[in-house]
Design an enzyme around this catalytic site. Sequence first.
Site: not given
Ligand code: NAD
Ligand code: UGA
Length: 455
Positions: A89, A156, A271, A341
């Site tokens: 954000t 993803e 997220c 986070r």
């Molecule tokens: P993250 O912060 O864990 O990883 C991102 C990485 O990108 C960091 O290691 C950072 O150092 C690197 N980076 C930044 N700028 C860079 C550059 N210029 N060159 C090379 N590397 C660089 O983030 P994340 O949790 O992996 O999320 C990435 C994206 O995926 C986000 O848009 C998030 O919304 C999405 N997403 C996350 C999840 C999840 O479970 N965390 C699930 C689905 C989608």
């Molecule tokens: C969530 C989505 O489930 C994924 O499909 C998506 O890819 C991801 O966000 C993303 O875009 O980052 P995540 O945040 O890793 O995944 O985990 P969740 O299992 O969704 O849980 C999210 C939060 O909700 C946690 O704090 C969990 O404890 C809470 N939660 C989950 C509840 O409080 N109640 C529930 O019934 C389920």
Amino acid sequence: MNICCIGAGYVGGPTMAMIAQKCPDIRVNVVDINAERIAAWNSDALPVYEPGLLELVKEARGRNLFFSTDVDGGIVGADLIFMCLPTPTKTYGEGAGSAADMTYIEISARRIGELSKGNKIIVEKSTVPVRTAETVRRILDSASNGASFQVLSNPEFLAEGTAVTDLENPDRVLIGAEQNEAGQRALQVLVDVYARWVPRERIITTRLWSSELSKLTANAFLAQRISSINAMSALCEVTGADVQEVANAIGKDKRIGPYFLHASVGFGGSCFQKDLLNLVYLCEAFNLPEVAEYWRQVVKMNDYQRRRFARKVLHKLFSTVSGKRIAVFGFAFKRDTNDTRESSAIYICRDLLEERANLAIYDPKVEAAQIYRDLNRNEGDSSIIICKDQYEAATNADAVLILTEWERFRSNKMDYAKVFELMRKPAFLFDGRNLTDLSAMRAIGFNAEGIGKGA
Ligand code: NAD
Ligand code: UGA
């Protein structure tokens, strides 16, 4: 084929490890500017804790999976480039507190444009505002030295804690592409990668904008379910109903379904909130204030739930926690991850620190330094004690707070009678995840409260 993934985070690392394991003939380079992270990916202490991940990485690392800080080298050698970059954000300027910060995506797109020759397929893996592919394409084209690009959207859906099984056996893989011949050719290349292990009928292909918007929509619906059940939990508490019974009753309806109905201290994670706010901003930008307000309410309800919990702890402890020791069980935003986070634990702990409580915190995977950082305190701050287990945390505590749904905190998995014995009396238990049997806890002697558990 050579794949490069820019960003070795929670998504980039596990996703690429799965591709590399399933496609031994494809070379997968994961690159990141964060040298510490890359070093960790190259060790046995991976930067991301996920069940099964270390084994997966070890199988492919050094064979066809490589982690490196050579971002430029990775870009130059790749046919297919995944962007797994942060889209947090925005904290400044227009849209601060709501819009997605697209800086990381733009910087990388420019670099790809500058360094590329020939044809490359660029895959948006990050969660982005709808129509980002258009922006990425314009940046690539304007920076390019004659290379040609196709941009795909491939959001993803993995959840942390279950990343490996989610990647191995996804409900669906979604790929959006331009509706022209070149777009469809690029789409087929990516479909063929996933089709190595994902049944073809689970690989959904759509237009670009539908794919980008589907990701935001999926997270909004999931978060909305949690806020909805949490809203009902507040009503349960004052009416004498039990939210778990309500969730069970409504979940039997096939149209509602049983999943994601656990009332809690609020959703955390990097997220849900960010993507909801991103959606709110988009709706506002497209002049749909009613739609924006509808989704904003999901975030407001989550904030309310966190604050409500902290207030309840304060009021039950005779309206003061000043100088009292509060044991906190769990700090990660959910179980089976070291990720904190936006963890609800952060907000609840901060509220209690404001009230001058002393916190004794135990989490099986989160490092002490991370907890201090999240709570904006220096290491060694006397109001925060990081403990090696639940029993140390509970010793001389007035209250235990269960904030993460780690299995080990269930009443059948640990010795709550011992916890009770170690505590100062009267001993309070606030189960923010409904993991314990409250009547058994009360029989031990606790003043026990759950979420959405009416008297
Ligand atoms: P993250 O912060 O864990 O990883 C991102 C990485 O990108 C960091 O290691 C950072 O150092 C690197 N980076 C930044 N700028 C860079 C550059 N210029 N060159 C090379 N590397 C660089 O983030 P994340 O949790 O992996 O999320 C990435 C994206 O995926 C986000 O848009 C998030 O919304 C999405 N997403 C996350 C999840 C999840 O479970 N965390 C699930 C689905 C989608
Ligand atoms: C969530 C989505 O489930 C994924 O499909 C998506 O890819 C991801 O966000 C993303 O875009 O980052 P995540 O945040 O890793 O995944 O985990 P969740 O299992 O969704 O849980 C999210 C939060 O909700 C946690 O704090 C969990 O404890 C809470 N939660 C989950 C509840 O409080 N109640 C529930 O019934 C389920």
